[in-house]
Design an enzyme around this catalytic site. Structure first.
Site, short mmCIF file in Angstrom:
data_model
loop_
_atom_site.label_atom_id
_atom_site.label_comp_id
_atom_site.label_asym_id
_atom_site.label_seq_id
_atom_site.Cartn_x
_atom_site.Cartn_y
_atom_site.Cartn_z
N GLN A 37 0.84 -1.20 0.00
CA GLN A 37 0.00 0.00 0.00
C GLN A 37 0.87 1.25 0.00
O GLN A 37 2.07 1.19 0.31
CB GLN A 37 -0.92 -0.02 1.23
CG GLN A 37 -0.17 -0.28 2.53
CD GLN A 37 -1.00 -0.99 3.61
OE1 GLN A 37 -2.19 -1.24 3.45
NE2 GLN A 37 -0.37 -1.30 4.72
N HIS A 68 -8.07 4.41 19.82
CA HIS A 68 -7.23 3.37 20.46
C HIS A 68 -7.75 2.99 21.83
O HIS A 68 -7.73 1.81 22.20
CB HIS A 68 -5.78 3.86 20.52
CG HIS A 68 -5.13 3.89 19.17
ND1 HIS A 68 -4.35 4.93 18.72
CD2 HIS A 68 -5.15 2.99 18.16
CE1 HIS A 68 -3.92 4.67 17.50
NE2 HIS A 68 -4.40 3.52 17.13
N ASP A 92 0.31 1.08 13.53
CA ASP A 92 0.74 2.35 14.15
C ASP A 92 1.07 2.16 15.63
O ASP A 92 1.65 3.03 16.25
CB ASP A 92 -0.32 3.43 13.95
CG ASP A 92 -1.67 3.01 14.51
OD1 ASP A 92 -1.78 2.83 15.73
OD2 ASP A 92 -2.62 2.87 13.72
N ASP A 143 0.81 -11.76 7.12
CA ASP A 143 -0.62 -11.68 6.83
C ASP A 143 -1.42 -12.21 8.03
O ASP A 143 -1.27 -13.37 8.42
CB ASP A 143 -0.92 -12.50 5.58
CG ASP A 143 -2.39 -12.43 5.20
OD1 ASP A 143 -3.13 -11.61 5.78
OD2 ASP A 143 -2.80 -13.21 4.31
N GLY A 144 -2.25 -11.35 8.59
CA GLY A 144 -3.03 -11.73 9.76
C GLY A 144 -4.02 -12.85 9.48
O GLY A 144 -4.41 -13.59 10.39
N ASP A 162 -7.57 -4.46 14.22
CA ASP A 162 -7.39 -3.02 14.02
C ASP A 162 -6.88 -2.85 12.60
O ASP A 162 -5.69 -2.61 12.36
CB ASP A 162 -6.37 -2.51 15.05
CG ASP A 162 -6.13 -1.01 14.93
OD1 ASP A 162 -6.81 -0.35 14.14
OD2 ASP A 162 -5.23 -0.52 15.63
N SER A 163 -7.80 -2.99 11.67
CA SER A 163 -7.39 -3.12 10.27
C SER A 163 -7.75 -1.89 9.47
O SER A 163 -8.48 -1.01 9.92
CB SER A 163 -8.11 -4.32 9.66
OG SER A 163 -9.47 -4.04 9.54
N1 SAM Z 1 -7.29 2.77 12.81
C1 SAM Z 1 -7.24 2.52 11.45
C2 SAM Z 1 -8.57 2.53 10.76
O1 SAM Z 1 -9.62 2.19 11.32
O2 SAM Z 1 -8.61 2.94 9.60
C3 SAM Z 1 -6.45 1.32 11.20
C4 SAM Z 1 -5.03 1.59 11.52
S1 SAM Z 1 -3.84 0.38 11.25
C5 SAM Z 1 -2.61 1.43 10.58
C6 SAM Z 1 -4.39 -0.66 9.93
C7 SAM Z 1 -3.35 -1.69 9.56
O3 SAM Z 1 -3.98 -2.86 9.05
C8 SAM Z 1 -2.35 -1.25 8.50
O4 SAM Z 1 -1.10 -1.03 9.10
C9 SAM Z 1 -2.32 -2.42 7.49
O5 SAM Z 1 -1.01 -2.74 7.07
C10 SAM Z 1 -2.96 -3.53 8.34
N2 SAM Z 1 -3.51 -4.65 7.55
C11 SAM Z 1 -4.34 -4.59 6.48
N3 SAM Z 1 -4.60 -5.84 6.04
C12 SAM Z 1 -3.92 -6.71 6.86
C13 SAM Z 1 -3.80 -8.12 6.91
N4 SAM Z 1 -4.41 -8.92 6.01
N5 SAM Z 1 -3.03 -8.67 7.89
C14 SAM Z 1 -2.41 -7.87 8.80
N6 SAM Z 1 -2.49 -6.52 8.79
C15 SAM Z 1 -3.24 -5.94 7.83
#
Ligand code: SAM
Length: 287
Positions: A37, A68, A92, A143-144, A162-163
């Site tokens: 991304q 948070h 973050d 990958d989660g 928290d994605s």
């Molecule tokens: N608070 C934010 C919101 O609601 O928009 C989310 C913040 S956090 C930075 C979101 C994170 O999800 C990103 O760092 C992204 O890399 C992660 N993410 C997205 N898809 C993912 C996956 N399949 N596995 C693990 N992390 C993932």
């Protein structure tokens, strides 16, 4: 000519809602296209630093405490004895910091697909990363979805998703197959928490998520609502799903006597977040 956008205004257009959100910026601090991304951080005039992923607002210095604190403390005080936590996403590190404020937590594993987010958070949001080196924390970059498939069954008390939004790498975090993996990973009485978008703009998505959680086998659901000015509509939600037939009564006394300072969370705001407006209750009753 007050009110007209200038080149220093950064605007996220919410096309599906016919609205937009703008912040006045000072400058672009960093911009990196990771394998997953586009991650950007801006300095703003009044909101501190501001992270955007693929054009979607993620975090600002000024208001991230709302999100948070509400993604963590209601779930942690809503569980009888939380010890082992996983955070999916959360790069973050603000959610991680809040979880680690609870002294009885023994382990937190955070799995974000994109290390670049955490690298930039360490530089531009150092206060959110102040607990990253806590011995109870493990930061993985993977990958989660796959991690949740592979983790030992019944090893977690709380899972916090928290994605990013359900597009791009975050898409597979919003469906029944993922929730089934979460259910298997949770101990009995365990709680899944997921950010569930705007309770004003995304009611259909919220209902679909709740339905998918029920279909996966979670026995009871609770959506909580709270303000979040930088997200579409300024109003946000998370949804709790329990492995069991009902939620435990939140530990209100412990919440009141919490051994840490919080800016938004209190036992009163926790109770308030659980109070849902009639139109949402009606939508959920029709599920
Ligand atoms: N608070 C934010 C919101 O609601 O928009 C989310 C913040 S956090 C930075 C979101 C994170 O999800 C990103 O760092 C992204 O890399 C992660 N993410 C997205 N898809 C993912 C996956 N399949 N596995 C693990 N992390 C993932």
């Amino acid at each position: 000519m007050a009110g007209l956008p200038t080149p220093n205004w950064l605007t996220e257009i919410h096309q599906d809602a016919g609205s937009a959100f703008s912040l006045q910026t000072v400058k672009l601090l960093a911009e990196v296209q990771s394998p997953f991304q586009l991650v950007q951080v801006f300095e703003t005039t009044d909101w501190g630093n501001f992270m955007i992923i693929d054009g979607c607002t993620m975090v600002s210095t000024r208001d991230n405490f709302l999100y948070h604190e509400m993604m963590t403390h209601p779930a942690l005080f809503g569980h009888a004895n939380p010890q082992h936590v996983a955070i999916i996403g959360g790069g973050d590190c603000g959610t991680l910091r809040e979880v680690l404020r609870h002294p009885d937590i023994k382990s937190v594993t955070q799995i974000d697909i994109d290390e670049q987010v955490t690298i930039m958070a360490r530089q531009y949001f150092p206060e959110l990363c102040e607990s990253n080196d806590d011995p109870r924390a493990t930061l993985l970059f993977d990958d989660g979805i796959q991690w949740m498939k592979d983790v030992a069954p019944e090893s977690l008390d709380i899972i916090i998703v928290d994605s990013t939004d359900p597009i791009g790498p975050g898409e597979g975090l919003f469906n029944r197959a993922f929730y089934q993996s979460c259910l298997a990973a949770l101990k009995p009485g365990g709680v899944l928490v997921q950010q569930s978008e705007s309770p004003l703009l995304h009611v259909d998505l919220l209902c679909q998520m709740r339905q998918a959680m029920s279909d996966a086998g979670f026995g009871a659901l609770q959506t909580l609502q709270f303000p979040q000015p930088i997200y579409p509509s300024g109003w946000w939600s998370c949804t709790h799903a329990v492995k069991g037939t009902e939620f435990a009564e939140p530990r209100w006394q412990d919440a009141q006597n919490r051994p840490f300072d919080s800016l938004y969370y209190s036992e009163q705001t926790h109770q308030g977040a659980m109070a849902l407006p009639p139109y949402l209750l009606k939508a959920f009753a029709a599920e």
